[in-house]
Design a protein around this motif. Structure first.
Motif, short mmCIF file in Angstrom:
data_model
loop_
_atom_site.label_atom_id
_atom_site.label_comp_id
_atom_site.label_asym_id
_atom_site.label_seq_id
_atom_site.Cartn_x
_atom_site.Cartn_y
_atom_site.Cartn_z
N VAL A 50 -26.25 96.69 -47.63
CA VAL A 50 -26.04 97.73 -46.62
C VAL A 50 -27.13 98.79 -46.71
N LEU A 51 -27.47 99.22 -47.91
CA LEU A 51 -28.52 100.23 -48.07
C LEU A 51 -29.87 99.71 -47.59
N ARG A 52 -30.16 98.45 -47.86
CA ARG A 52 -31.43 97.86 -47.41
C ARG A 52 -31.48 97.82 -45.88
N ARG A 53 -30.37 97.46 -45.26
CA ARG A 53 -30.33 97.40 -43.80
C ARG A 53 -30.41 98.79 -43.18
N LEU A 54 -29.83 99.78 -43.83
CA LEU A 54 -29.94 101.15 -43.33
C LEU A 54 -31.39 101.64 -43.42
N ARG A 55 -32.09 101.28 -44.48
CA ARG A 55 -33.51 101.66 -44.59
C ARG A 55 -34.32 101.01 -43.48
N GLU A 56 -34.05 99.74 -43.19
CA GLU A 56 -34.75 99.05 -42.11
C GLU A 56 -34.44 99.69 -40.76
N LEU A 57 -33.19 100.09 -40.56
CA LEU A 57 -32.80 100.73 -39.31
C LEU A 57 -33.49 102.07 -39.14
N LYS A 58 -33.65 102.81 -40.25
CA LYS A 58 -34.35 104.09 -40.18
C LYS A 58 -35.81 103.91 -39.76
N LYS A 59 -36.39 102.78 -40.10
CA LYS A 59 -37.78 102.52 -39.70
C LYS A 59 -37.87 102.19 -38.21
N ILE A 60 -36.83 101.60 -37.64
CA ILE A 60 -36.86 101.15 -36.26
C ILE A 60 -36.53 102.28 -35.28
N VAL A 61 -35.49 103.05 -35.60
CA VAL A 61 -35.00 104.08 -34.68
C VAL A 61 -35.88 105.32 -34.79
N PRO A 62 -36.36 105.85 -33.65
CA PRO A 62 -37.21 107.04 -33.71
C PRO A 62 -36.44 108.27 -34.19
N ASP A 63 -37.13 109.14 -34.92
CA ASP A 63 -36.58 110.40 -35.45
C ASP A 63 -35.36 110.19 -36.33
N ALA A 64 -35.33 109.14 -37.10
CA ALA A 64 -34.16 108.87 -37.94
C ALA A 64 -34.51 108.80 -39.42
N LEU A 65 -35.72 109.12 -39.80
CA LEU A 65 -36.12 108.98 -41.20
C LEU A 65 -35.36 109.93 -42.13
N ASP A 66 -35.01 111.11 -41.64
CA ASP A 66 -34.32 112.07 -42.50
C ASP A 66 -32.84 112.21 -42.18
#
Length: 81
Positions: free
Chosen positions: A32-48
């Protein structure tokens, strides 16, 4: 090939003393954590963003992408591309 080489041994689970429930959930949590990190890379303005904000922004981003696809399909139908 000899027939003996193609046989596999099957390990059986022990009835008692298996892994604790906390240990069994760790691979799931890591996934789940790995997929959330990947999602943060895809979605704009979601890194923080935290998880709740990330999921909200993901839903918004999906709606925006669907709207873009609809507009492009209609433009394609109008101009015959």
């Amino acid at each position: 090939m000899r027939r003996k080489a193609m046989l596999f041994t099957v390990r059986r689970k022990k009835k008692g003393g298996g892994a604790s429930p906390a240990r069994r959930t760790r691979p799931f949590q890591h996934m789940v954590l790995r997929r959330l990190r990947e999602l943060k890379k895809i979605v704009p303005d979601a890194l923080d963003a935290d998880v709740d904000m990330l999921l909200r922004r993901t839903a918004d981003y999906i709606c925006i992408l669907e709207l873009k696809v609809t507009v492009l399909r209609r433009l394609s139908a109008i101009y015959g591309a």
